[in-house]
Write a protein that holds these residues in place. Structure first.
Motif, PDB file in Angstrom:
ATOM      1  N   ALA A  48     -73.084 -43.645 -32.351  1.00 31.28           N
ATOM      2  CA  ALA A  48     -73.823 -43.039 -33.530  1.00 31.28           C
ATOM      3  C   ALA A  48     -73.894 -41.568 -33.348  1.00 31.28           C
ATOM      4  CB  ALA A  48     -75.196 -43.692 -33.557  1.00 31.28           C
ATOM      5  N   GLY A  49     -72.692 -41.042 -32.705  1.00 29.25           N
ATOM      6  CA  GLY A  49     -72.492 -39.577 -32.478  1.00 29.25           C
ATOM      7  C   GLY A  49     -72.052 -38.875 -33.537  1.00 29.25           C
ATOM      8  N   THR A  50     -71.691 -37.734 -33.298  1.00 28.19           N
ATOM      9  CA  THR A  50     -71.093 -36.916 -34.670  1.00 28.19           C
ATOM     10  C   THR A  50     -70.286 -37.533 -35.723  1.00 28.19           C
ATOM     11  OG1 THR A  50     -70.931 -35.078 -32.958  1.00 28.19           O
ATOM     12  CG2 THR A  50     -69.803 -34.645 -35.078  1.00 28.19           C
ATOM     13  N   MET A  51     -69.432 -38.134 -35.042  1.00 28.38           N
ATOM     14  CA  MET A  51     -68.240 -38.831 -36.108  1.00 28.38           C
ATOM     15  C   MET A  51     -68.836 -40.286 -36.343  1.00 28.38           C
ATOM     16  SD  MET A  51     -66.175 -37.007 -36.393  1.00 28.38           S
ATOM     17  CE  MET A  51     -65.062 -37.931 -37.182  1.00 28.38           C
ATOM     18  N   TYR A  83     -74.000 -49.351 -34.238  1.00 30.01           N
ATOM     19  CA  TYR A  83     -74.144 -49.702 -32.749  1.00 30.01           C
ATOM     20  C   TYR A  83     -74.142 -48.462 -31.635  1.00 30.01           C
ATOM     21  CZ  TYR A  83     -72.936 -51.643 -28.294  1.00 30.01           C
ATOM     22  OH  TYR A  83     -72.787 -51.969 -27.225  1.00 30.01           O
ATOM     23  N   ASP A  84     -74.943 -48.404 -30.831  1.00 30.26           N
ATOM     24  CA  ASP A  84     -74.806 -47.689 -29.711  1.00 30.26           C
ATOM     25  C   ASP A  84     -75.300 -48.054 -28.623  1.00 30.26           C
ATOM     26  OD1 ASP A  84     -74.808 -45.049 -28.033  1.00 30.26           O
ATOM     27  OD2 ASP A  84     -74.446 -43.786 -30.076  1.00 30.26           O
ATOM     28  N   VAL A  86     -63.587 -46.775 -21.600  1.00 29.01           N
ATOM     29  CA  VAL A  86     -64.910 -47.148 -22.296  1.00 29.01           C
ATOM     30  C   VAL A  86     -64.409 -47.738 -23.864  1.00 29.01           C
ATOM     31  CG1 VAL A  86     -66.822 -46.132 -23.501  1.00 29.01           C
ATOM     32  CG2 VAL A  86     -66.250 -45.031 -21.414  1.00 29.01           C
ATOM     33  N   SER A  89     -58.941 -39.370 -31.215  1.00 33.85           N
ATOM     34  CA  SER A  89     -58.163 -38.143 -31.696  1.00 33.85           C
ATOM     35  C   SER A  89     -56.957 -37.989 -30.724  1.00 33.85           C
ATOM     36  CB  SER A  89     -58.993 -36.926 -31.512  1.00 33.85           C
ATOM     37  OG  SER A  89     -60.038 -36.897 -32.562  1.00 33.85           O
ATOM     38  N   HIS A 130     -58.465 -42.452 -38.253  1.00 34.04           N
ATOM     39  CA  HIS A 130     -58.890 -41.308 -37.886  1.00 34.04           C
ATOM     40  C   HIS A 130     -59.468 -40.229 -38.810  1.00 34.04           C
ATOM     41  CE1 HIS A 130     -57.650 -37.114 -35.733  1.00 34.04           C
ATOM     42  NE2 HIS A 130     -58.981 -37.559 -35.111  1.00 34.04           N
ATOM     43  N   PHE A 131     -60.711 -40.136 -38.786  1.00 34.70           N
ATOM     44  CA  PHE A 131     -61.445 -39.277 -39.840  1.00 34.70           C
ATOM     45  C   PHE A 131     -61.641 -37.810 -39.237  1.00 34.70           C
ATOM     46  CE2 PHE A 131     -62.985 -43.497 -40.548  1.00 34.70           C
ATOM     47  CZ  PHE A 131     -63.394 -43.579 -41.887  1.00 34.70           C
ATOM     48  N   ILE A 177     -62.975 -28.735 -28.074  1.00 34.86           N
ATOM     49  CA  ILE A 177     -62.350 -29.961 -28.904  1.00 34.86           C
ATOM     50  C   ILE A 177     -60.958 -29.519 -29.089  1.00 34.86           C
ATOM     51  CG2 ILE A 177     -62.477 -31.460 -30.998  1.00 34.86           C
ATOM     52  CD1 ILE A 177     -65.000 -31.777 -29.752  1.00 34.86           C
TER      53      ILE A 177
HETATM   54  N1  LIG Z   1     -66.053 -34.525 -33.024  1.00 33.92           N
HETATM   55  C1  LIG Z   1     -64.779 -34.487 -33.916  1.00 33.92           C
HETATM   56  O1  LIG Z   1     -64.574 -33.553 -34.320  1.00 33.92           O
HETATM   57  C2  LIG Z   1     -63.948 -35.500 -33.649  1.00 33.92           C
HETATM   58  C3  LIG Z   1     -63.106 -35.653 -34.768  1.00 33.92           C
HETATM   59  C4  LIG Z   1     -62.237 -36.796 -34.868  1.00 33.92           C
HETATM   60  C5  LIG Z   1     -62.279 -37.743 -34.148  1.00 33.92           C
HETATM   61  N2  LIG Z   1     -63.218 -37.698 -32.997  1.00 33.92           N
HETATM   62  C6  LIG Z   1     -63.319 -38.693 -32.004  1.00 33.92           C
HETATM   63  O2  LIG Z   1     -64.467 -39.337 -32.366  1.00 33.92           O
HETATM   64  C7  LIG Z   1     -65.051 -40.242 -31.312  1.00 33.92           C
HETATM   65  C8  LIG Z   1     -66.444 -39.823 -31.102  1.00 33.92           C
HETATM   66  O3  LIG Z   1     -66.563 -38.410 -30.868  1.00 33.92           O
HETATM   67  P1  LIG Z   1     -67.829 -37.716 -31.445  1.00 33.92           P
HETATM   68  O4  LIG Z   1     -67.596 -36.284 -31.271  1.00 33.92           O
HETATM   69  O5  LIG Z   1     -68.502 -38.308 -32.266  1.00 33.92           O
HETATM   70  O6  LIG Z   1     -68.589 -37.998 -29.907  1.00 33.92           O
HETATM   71  P2  LIG Z   1     -70.301 -37.977 -29.697  1.00 33.92           P
HETATM   72  O7  LIG Z   1     -70.438 -37.415 -28.254  1.00 33.92           O
HETATM   73  O8  LIG Z   1     -70.868 -37.340 -30.506  1.00 33.92           O
HETATM   74  O9  LIG Z   1     -70.717 -39.584 -29.970  1.00 33.92           O
HETATM   75  C9  LIG Z   1     -70.352 -40.604 -28.950  1.00 33.92           C
HETATM   76  C10 LIG Z   1     -71.386 -41.714 -29.224  1.00 33.92           C
HETATM   77  O10 LIG Z   1     -70.794 -42.735 -28.473  1.00 33.92           O
HETATM   78  C11 LIG Z   1     -71.874 -43.508 -27.805  1.00 33.92           C
HETATM   79  N3  LIG Z   1     -71.367 -43.912 -26.657  1.00 33.92           N
HETATM   80  C12 LIG Z   1     -70.762 -44.022 -25.447  1.00 33.92           C
HETATM   81  N4  LIG Z   1     -70.397 -44.930 -24.816  1.00 33.92           N
HETATM   82  C13 LIG Z   1     -70.441 -45.839 -25.873  1.00 33.92           C
HETATM   83  C14 LIG Z   1     -70.423 -47.319 -25.480  1.00 33.92           C
HETATM   84  N5  LIG Z   1     -69.790 -47.924 -24.343  1.00 33.92           N
HETATM   85  N6  LIG Z   1     -70.656 -48.224 -26.723  1.00 33.92           N
HETATM   86  C15 LIG Z   1     -71.163 -47.644 -27.584  1.00 33.92           C
HETATM   87  N7  LIG Z   1     -71.406 -46.432 -27.841  1.00 33.92           N
HETATM   88  C16 LIG Z   1     -71.326 -45.583 -26.630  1.00 33.92           C
HETATM   89  C17 LIG Z   1     -72.654 -42.133 -27.273  1.00 33.92           C
HETATM   90  O11 LIG Z   1     -74.074 -42.708 -27.042  1.00 33.92           O
HETATM   91  C18 LIG Z   1     -72.641 -41.320 -28.634  1.00 33.92           C
HETATM   92  O12 LIG Z   1     -73.886 -41.543 -29.307  1.00 33.92           O
HETATM   93  C19 LIG Z   1     -64.081 -39.753 -29.915  1.00 33.92           C
HETATM   94  O13 LIG Z   1     -62.904 -40.716 -29.809  1.00 33.92           O
HETATM   95  C20 LIG Z   1     -63.311 -38.372 -30.578  1.00 33.92           C
HETATM   96  O14 LIG Z   1     -62.060 -38.160 -30.110  1.00 33.92           O
HETATM   97  C21 LIG Z   1     -63.987 -36.530 -32.806  1.00 33.92           C
END
Ligand SMILES: NC(=O)c1ccc[n+]([C@@H]2O[C@H](COP(=O)([O-])OP(=O)(O)OC[C@H]3O[C@@H](n4cnc5c(N)ncnc54)[C@H](O)[C@@H]3O)[C@@H](O)[C@H]2O)c1
Length: 285
Positions: free
Chosen positions: A12-15, A33-34, A97, A120, A141-142, A239
């Protein structure tokens, strides 16, 4: 099309938060889910705040905002995902993970459910080797922010069934995204073609040819929405650096993709862009 109507977003993070908002806005029942209550609550708060801003700007009615929120179901237990037809994983960028999570998900969901990762920089193929049925696994890939950016890369791993990838691309298009089908190569398409844009900009400045602000201005005048340095400040220099390293290493250190040392220095010094108040430029907190 049936598949994809009931979705699970893992993380439930950024993406994950952005993807869940996008899906729920498009009318899909979405389980978010988180691992813990805390990131879920934080993720939901961000979604609520973004939707409220849309309502304040008259881009969304109150009823529509409430029904989007009602379509998002927060869960911390994988067993709650037993009837979903599509899973999109967006947890931390760590291979083990993600693999462990998909192994758990596969035990719970239907055999026909689609499984997708938003990674990514990791290999979709390698994540999928943990599955009994890797043919229904792909990359979706969003780009950040996922509820706004139109592009989605639909990534086929070595074992992905092309029919499934094609259906997923059609589904994304039906929901309003610009879906591009790509192969599982380092950086996929977008992060790969962006490398020369970023790396050469560092070289131009490093060689004393021009200042960062000049490079940004010239590229904006040439038609880019943003220059490379202001764009990196927005993305996060860390990033962007991770993407540079992944593409370079993933291509067996092909010199075409070699990152510039100045990029690493910025990351080491904590100058990560807008989010840290300083990067290539400085920002008010
Ligand atoms: N941030 C970006 O600009 C971006 C762009 C495209 C793709 N991505 C990809 O998206 C994915 C997430 O990136 P983000 O920036 O949202 O990360 P983030 O750190 O903001 O969020 C990650 C979330 O995953 C949760 N988490 C960790 N381990 C877990 C588990 N075992 N089960 C369930 N939840 C779990 C964390 O609690 C957190 O809420 C990565 O694979 C990243 O490469 C990121």
């Amino acid at each position: 099309m049936k598949a994809g109507q009931i979705c699970a977003v893992l993380g439930a993070g950024t993406m994950g938060g952005g993807i869940a908002q996008f899906l729920a806005t498009a009318g899909c029942e979405t389980f978010l889910y988180d691992i813990d209550e805390e990131p879920l609550v934080k993720g939901l708060e961000s979604i609520r705040a973004r939707l409220l801003r849309l309502e304040e700007k008259k881009k969304l009615s109150r009823e529509a905002r409430e029904s989007v929120i009602a379509r998002i179901h927060p869960v911390t237990d994988l067993s709650s995902l037993s009837h979903v037809t599509c899973v999109i994983e967006a947890v931390v960028e760590r291979l083990e993970v993600k693999r462990e999570l998909f192994a758990g998900v596969e035990k719970v969901v239907d055999d026909q459910a689609w499984l997708a990762t938003n990674t990514s920089s990791l290999s979709v193929t390698e994540i999928a080797t943990v599955l009994h049925r890797p043919e229904r696994m792909m990359g979706l890939h969003f780009f950040n922010p996922a509820m706004i950016m139109p592009l989605v890369e639909v990534v086929s791993g070595e074992r992905t069934d092309e029919k499934v990838a094609k259906q997923a691309a059609e589904w994304m298009s039906n929901l309003g995204k610009e879906a591009v089908m790509v192969k599982d190569t380092p950086g996929f398409l977008v992060n790969r073609v962006a490398r020369p844009f970023h790396n050469e900009a560092y070289r131009i400045v490093g060689d004393g040819v021009a200042e960062k602000s000049q490079v940004d201005r010239i590229l904006r005048e040439a038609g880019f929405p943003m220059g490379p340095f202001e764009l990196q400040d927005l993305i996060g220099i860390d990033i962007n650096y991770a993407a540079s390293v992944a593409v370079y290493e993933g291509n067996f250190q092909d010199p075409r993709f070699r990152p510039h040392p100045a990029q690493r220095k910025l990351v080491e010094s904590g100058a990560l862009g807008r989010k840290s108040g300083r990067g290539h430029y400085t920002y008010d907190e």
